[in-house]
Motif scaffolding. Structure first.
Motif, PDB file in Angstrom:
ATOM      1  N   GLY A 205       0.789  -1.227   0.000  1.00  0.00           N
ATOM      2  CA  GLY A 205       0.000   0.000   0.000  1.00  0.00           C
ATOM      3  C   GLY A 205       0.819   1.274   0.000  1.00  0.00           C
ATOM      4  O   GLY A 205       0.266   2.364  -0.180  1.00  0.00           O
ATOM      5  N   PHE A 206       2.140   1.169   0.184  1.00  0.00           N
ATOM      6  CA  PHE A 206       3.004   2.343   0.115  1.00  0.00           C
ATOM      7  C   PHE A 206       3.283   2.656  -1.352  1.00  0.00           C
ATOM      8  O   PHE A 206       3.755   1.804  -2.106  1.00  0.00           O
TER       9      PHE A 206
ATOM     10  N   TRP B 276      -6.074  11.511   6.067  1.00  0.00           N
ATOM     11  CA  TRP B 276      -5.127  12.275   5.263  1.00  0.00           C
ATOM     12  C   TRP B 276      -3.827  11.509   5.121  1.00  0.00           C
ATOM     13  O   TRP B 276      -3.348  10.907   6.092  1.00  0.00           O
ATOM     14  N   PRO B 277      -3.214  11.513   3.951  1.00  0.00           N
ATOM     15  CA  PRO B 277      -1.967  10.773   3.768  1.00  0.00           C
ATOM     16  C   PRO B 277      -0.786  11.488   4.420  1.00  0.00           C
ATOM     17  O   PRO B 277      -0.864  12.651   4.812  1.00  0.00           O
TER      18      PRO B 277
ATOM     19  N   THR C 232       0.094  -3.632  10.001  1.00  0.00           N
ATOM     20  CA  THR C 232      -0.694  -2.687  10.792  1.00  0.00           C
ATOM     21  C   THR C 232      -0.652  -3.020  12.279  1.00  0.00           C
ATOM     22  O   THR C 232      -1.115  -2.232  13.100  1.00  0.00           O
ATOM     23  N   THR C 233      -0.110  -4.170  12.607  1.00  0.00           N
ATOM     24  CA  THR C 233       0.140  -4.534  14.004  1.00  0.00           C
ATOM     25  C   THR C 233       1.611  -4.925  14.120  1.00  0.00           C
ATOM     26  O   THR C 233       2.264  -5.252  13.119  1.00  0.00           O
ATOM     27  N   ARG C 234       2.138  -4.896  15.335  1.00  0.00           N
ATOM     28  CA  ARG C 234       3.544  -5.256  15.532  1.00  0.00           C
ATOM     29  C   ARG C 234       3.785  -6.727  15.219  1.00  0.00           C
ATOM     30  O   ARG C 234       2.919  -7.575  15.432  1.00  0.00           O
ATOM     31  N   GLY C 235       4.982  -7.030  14.729  1.00  0.00           N
ATOM     32  CA  GLY C 235       5.338  -8.408  14.437  1.00  0.00           C
ATOM     33  C   GLY C 235       5.016  -8.805  13.008  1.00  0.00           C
ATOM     34  O   GLY C 235       4.461  -8.026  12.230  1.00  0.00           O
TER      35      GLY C 235
ATOM     36  N   GLY D 131      -0.928   6.357   2.460  1.00  0.00           N
ATOM     37  CA  GLY D 131      -2.340   6.670   2.619  1.00  0.00           C
ATOM     38  C   GLY D 131      -3.177   5.413   2.599  1.00  0.00           C
ATOM     39  O   GLY D 131      -2.670   4.310   2.348  1.00  0.00           O
ATOM     40  N   GLY D 132      -4.456   5.573   2.864  1.00  0.00           N
ATOM     41  CA  GLY D 132      -5.352   4.414   2.846  1.00  0.00           C
ATOM     42  C   GLY D 132      -4.913   3.362   3.845  1.00  0.00           C
ATOM     43  O   GLY D 132      -4.542   3.679   4.975  1.00  0.00           O
ATOM     44  N   PRO D 133      -4.918   2.068   3.442  1.00  0.00           N
ATOM     45  CA  PRO D 133      -4.541   0.996   4.362  1.00  0.00           C
ATOM     46  C   PRO D 133      -3.104   1.122   4.880  1.00  0.00           C
ATOM     47  O   PRO D 133      -2.785   0.617   5.955  1.00  0.00           O
ATOM     48  N   ALA D 134      -2.232   1.803   4.114  1.00  0.00           N
ATOM     49  CA  ALA D 134      -0.830   1.939   4.538  1.00  0.00           C
ATOM     50  C   ALA D 134      -0.639   3.033   5.579  1.00  0.00           C
ATOM     51  O   ALA D 134       0.446   3.141   6.160  1.00  0.00           O
ATOM     52  N   ARG D 135      -1.672   3.815   5.810  1.00  0.00           N
ATOM     53  CA  ARG D 135      -1.508   4.990   6.667  1.00  0.00           C
ATOM     54  C   ARG D 135      -1.035   4.625   8.076  1.00  0.00           C
ATOM     55  O   ARG D 135      -0.256   5.363   8.690  1.00  0.00           O
TER      56      ARG D 135
END
Length: 200
Positions: A8-9, A127-128, A145-148, A165-169
């Motif tokens: 997502g980046f 916002w990105p 989106t979580t550690r590990g 942005g989006g899921p990568a935020r």
């Protein structure tokens, strides 16, 4: 320019040519003079390996009081305005009318790194965050989106721009190391990373 999408980046390799990079360094000089970079500490009192400052209505700070945005530099002065050449990057890659109110400026010297973290001190994650690399190469690690869990790494070079942005935020990310001296953009070596954020 080459475009990579990694978890997502949105990574724009070579977004800024050498002339544009040199122009950004020139417009950053008065910013760094007006708001000298400082070495922050974490809430636990550990000193970070990067030096940082900000431009815009707000700047990001870290000390024993925690992580936060505030309207003044730790030395008490207001942050300088974000240069138009930097705002133009935001406008071009996001297409948004809303402009960032913070440009965090991190300087990575020899041996500097940034552990995996989320950018989550902003009020609205829709916002990105836009990241601009200037100077030495940096090994950018992207997590989850979580550690590990498994991670992926990409070398960022001078002139690269990353849109988160989006899921990568809220994806964990960090800098494992830089190749000190790999670029001649900064006279004394090192890497400047600009991150444009809507903080409020």
């Amino acid at each position: 320019m080459t475009r990579l999408l990694v978890r997502g980046f949105d990574i724009r390799k070579g977004y800024l040519d050498s002339v544009a990079q040199a122009r950004l360094i020139e417009c950053l000089r008065p910013v760094l003079k007006a708001a000298p970079p400082f070495r922050p500490t974490t809430a636990s009192g550990k000193e970070m390996s990067v030096r940082m400052t900000s431009a815009g209505a707000l700047g990001w700070v870290s000390d024993r009081g925690g992580y936060r945005y505030q309207s003044t530099h730790p030395q008490g002065m207001a942050w300088p305005a974000i240069p138009d050449d930097i705002l133009d990057i935001w406008r071009d890659v996001t297409g948004l009318e809303r402009e960032p109110d913070c440009c965090l400026i991190n300087y990575y010297g020899e041996g500097s790194r940034m552990g995996l973290h989320q950018d989550k001190d902003e009020a609205d994650f829709s916002w990105p965050v836009v990241s601009v690399s200037l100077g030495d190469d940096a090994l950018f690690r992207i997590g989850n989106t979580t550690r590990g869990g498994k991670t992926e790494s990409v070398w960022l070079n001078s002139g690269d721009v990353v849109i988160m942005g989006g899921p990568a935020r809220l994806t964990y990310h960090g800098i494992d190391r830089i190749r000190f001296g790999s670029s001649r953009l900064l006279p004394k070596g090192g890497r400047l990373n600009l991150t444009l954020r809507v903080a409020t």
